[in-house]
Design an enzyme around this catalytic site. Structure first.
Site, PDB file in Angstrom:
ATOM      1  N   SER A 146      68.379   9.768  62.548  1.00  0.00           N
ATOM      2  CA  SER A 146      68.628  10.490  63.791  1.00  0.00           C
ATOM      3  C   SER A 146      67.336  11.193  64.247  1.00  0.00           C
ATOM      4  CB  SER A 146      69.785  11.473  63.594  1.00  0.00           C
ATOM      5  OG  SER A 146      70.309  11.899  64.828  1.00  0.00           O
ATOM      6  N   ASP A 410      77.421   3.207  66.488  1.00  0.00           N
ATOM      7  CA  ASP A 410      76.771   4.492  66.708  1.00  0.00           C
ATOM      8  C   ASP A 410      76.562   4.754  68.203  1.00  0.00           C
ATOM      9  OD1 ASP A 410      75.308   6.800  66.557  1.00  0.00           O
ATOM     10  OD2 ASP A 410      73.494   5.865  65.767  1.00  0.00           O
ATOM     11  N   HIS A 436      76.307   5.995  62.504  1.00  0.00           N
ATOM     12  CA  HIS A 436      75.041   6.733  62.548  1.00  0.00           C
ATOM     13  C   HIS A 436      74.341   6.699  61.180  1.00  0.00           C
ATOM     14  CE1 HIS A 436      72.537   9.217  65.013  1.00  0.00           C
ATOM     15  NE2 HIS A 436      72.661  10.308  64.296  1.00  0.00           N
TER      16      HIS A 436
END
Length: 474
Positions: A146, A410, A436
């Site tokens: 991320s 995601d 994710h």
């Protein structure tokens, strides 16, 4: 989420928690002189071929470093395979790495919270620890998920003298740089998070989206009629809402729950950013579709996120969710202040729901609204475009040795590099059944084949980079 006390550290007994005296301000010699703060990091040499094996360095992101260490088991598995030293660094202003203690979020102290300062922290930490551990000849690979994945990309771009390669899992480097007006310049697809997460729910059952929209419509009707008592009863709120502001907050709380479930749609239960059951999107849809009343079904659905223990008797609108400069949510506690500040400065996230391309009520968040909020909250005016200028945006062709991995489940995926590799050494890996940064998680019997294949490819590429870096330095 942000306190290490809540995290079962005994699950990772091989990590030692250490602190490095870190420079407060890397770029201004006058502001704090050579003042320092204590930056936390976790380290394990359990698998390291001392003085020779590579160093796998996790570029910590917006939270307590233990959260990432306990949810990125692939890195330790990779270390066992390749004889690596593993370091998880904590990002300044998060967890225990607060440069000014409880005053860290005062103005102007918070001003030292920038991407550039964080990267410089990591560059200094790697350099210092290599010296201390006699590891000067050990190639360094940075890894992150991320925002942490974005930092890994930036480390490779900014400090190629220190970093031999980067694995950036689920890194939305395009959308957070304000690129493409919600359209990915590589694929032409929409990159708005709320538009993308609807696909996860539609994939499970198209009726799921209709049920969610229906529940929001009922809520909107009651709000227009100012039937606040019925809203309180339907959603088990601790206090009766009394203003449009309260209804806006309720809509944000509800929308945030769906964002979390889509992001963390793993095939097994997890304890990361809260507790989630296996396949939370499936659980949410089944809850929505099996309810007798749409609004109470919506209440039970958000319980997957906000009431996983079943112990809450009512929902407190303003303590469970805090509205901020990131429309997908900033979390709670000190960590949320830090992320809010970053979303007000370098990280661009003007995502909106519109009830046309998504299933949520229209909730705008324009550049103007961002500017007004940030000026009031932090005394800063965002500078759109800076991240693109500073870290190359989508013009990455001259970079090298970066893996961009993304999963189809995601909602952040289209904000990154995903459709095709940009060059032989800028490699896009797509994981059809991945949520994710699933690939950074430890191996699990429930893993889909696509993530097993992705991890194998990542492992092979990283081994090649390490080998090439060794040859270069010999």
């Amino acid at each position: 989420q942000q306190t290490s006390e809540k995290i079962p550290q005994d699950l990772a007994p091989d990590f030692k928690e250490e602190y490095l005296k870190q420079v407060l301000d890397h770029f201004n010699y006058n502001s704090h002189g050579n003042g320092t703060y204590d930056q936390r990091y976790l380290i394990t040499d359990q698998y390291w071929k001392k003085g020779n094996g590579p160093i796998f360095f996790y570029t910590g992101n917006e939270g307590d470093v233990w959260e990432f260490a306990l949810n990125s088991g692939f890195i330790t598995e990779l270390a066992a395979e390749q004889g690596a030293l593993v370091i998880f660094a904590e990002h300044r202003y998060y967890g225990n790495s607060l440069p000014f203690g409880k005053d860290s979020f005062n103005i102007p102290e918070v001003g030292l919270l920038t991407v550039e300062q964080a990267l410089a922290d990591y560059a200094v930490m790697i350099t210092e620890l290599k010296k201390e551990l006699g590891a000067q000849k050990c190639p360094v690979i940075v890894l992150g998920g991320s925002y942490g994945g974005m930092l890994s990309v930036y480390m490779r771009i900014r400090y190629p003298n220190i970093v031999a390669g980067a694995l950036a899992a689920s890194a939305p480097i395009l959308s957070t740089a304000g690129l493409g007006d919600s359209i990915d310049s590589f694929s032409g697809t929409n990159i708005d998070v709320f538009c993308l997460l609807i696909q996860d729910f539609e994939k499970f059952n198209p009726a799921c989206k209709d049920a969610v929209q229906g529940a929001f419509q009922k809520l909107n009707t009651l709000a227009q009629q100012k039937d606040y008592r019925r809203i309180q009863s339907a959603f088990s709120l601790c206090k009766t809402p009394s203003t449009p502001k309260d209804i806006h907050q309720l809509n944000g709380l509800l929308r945030n729950a769906f964002t979390m479930m889509a992001m963390l749609d793993y095939p097994y239960s997890t304890h990361f950013m809260g507790s989630m059951p296996a396949f939370p999107v499936k659980v949410a849809c089944e809850t929505m579709l099996n309810g007798t009343d749409l609004m109470s079904a919506l209440r039970d659905t958000i319980g997957v996120v906000y009431n996983s223990t079943g112990q809450l008797t009512c929902y407190d609108l303003y303590s469970l969710y805090v509205e901020c400069a990131d429309p997908t949510g900033c979390g709670l506690g000190f960590d949320s202040y830090a992320w809010d500040y970053q979303a007000c400065t370098e990280i661009e996230m003007c995502y909106e729901s519109n009830n046309v391309t998504d299933m949520f009520p229209p909730m705008t968040f324009t550049e103007q609204q961002r500017e007004q909020y940030c000026s009031k909250r932090w005394g800063v005016v965002p500078r759109p475009g800076w991240l693109k200028t500073q870290f190359w945006g989508d013009d990455l062709a001259t970079a090298s040795n970066i893996i961009f991995s993304n999963g189809d489940l995601d909602p952040w995926a289209n904000g990154g590099v995903r459709q095709k590799s940009l060059s032989p050494s800028l490699i896009a890996i797509n994981i059809p059944e991945g949520a994710h940064h699933l690939d950074l998680r430890e191996s699990n019997p429930a893993d889909p084949e696509s993530v097993i294949v992705a991890r194998k490819e990542e492992s092979e590429i990283i081994a090649q980079w390490v080998k090439a870096a060794r040859k270069k330095s010999s």
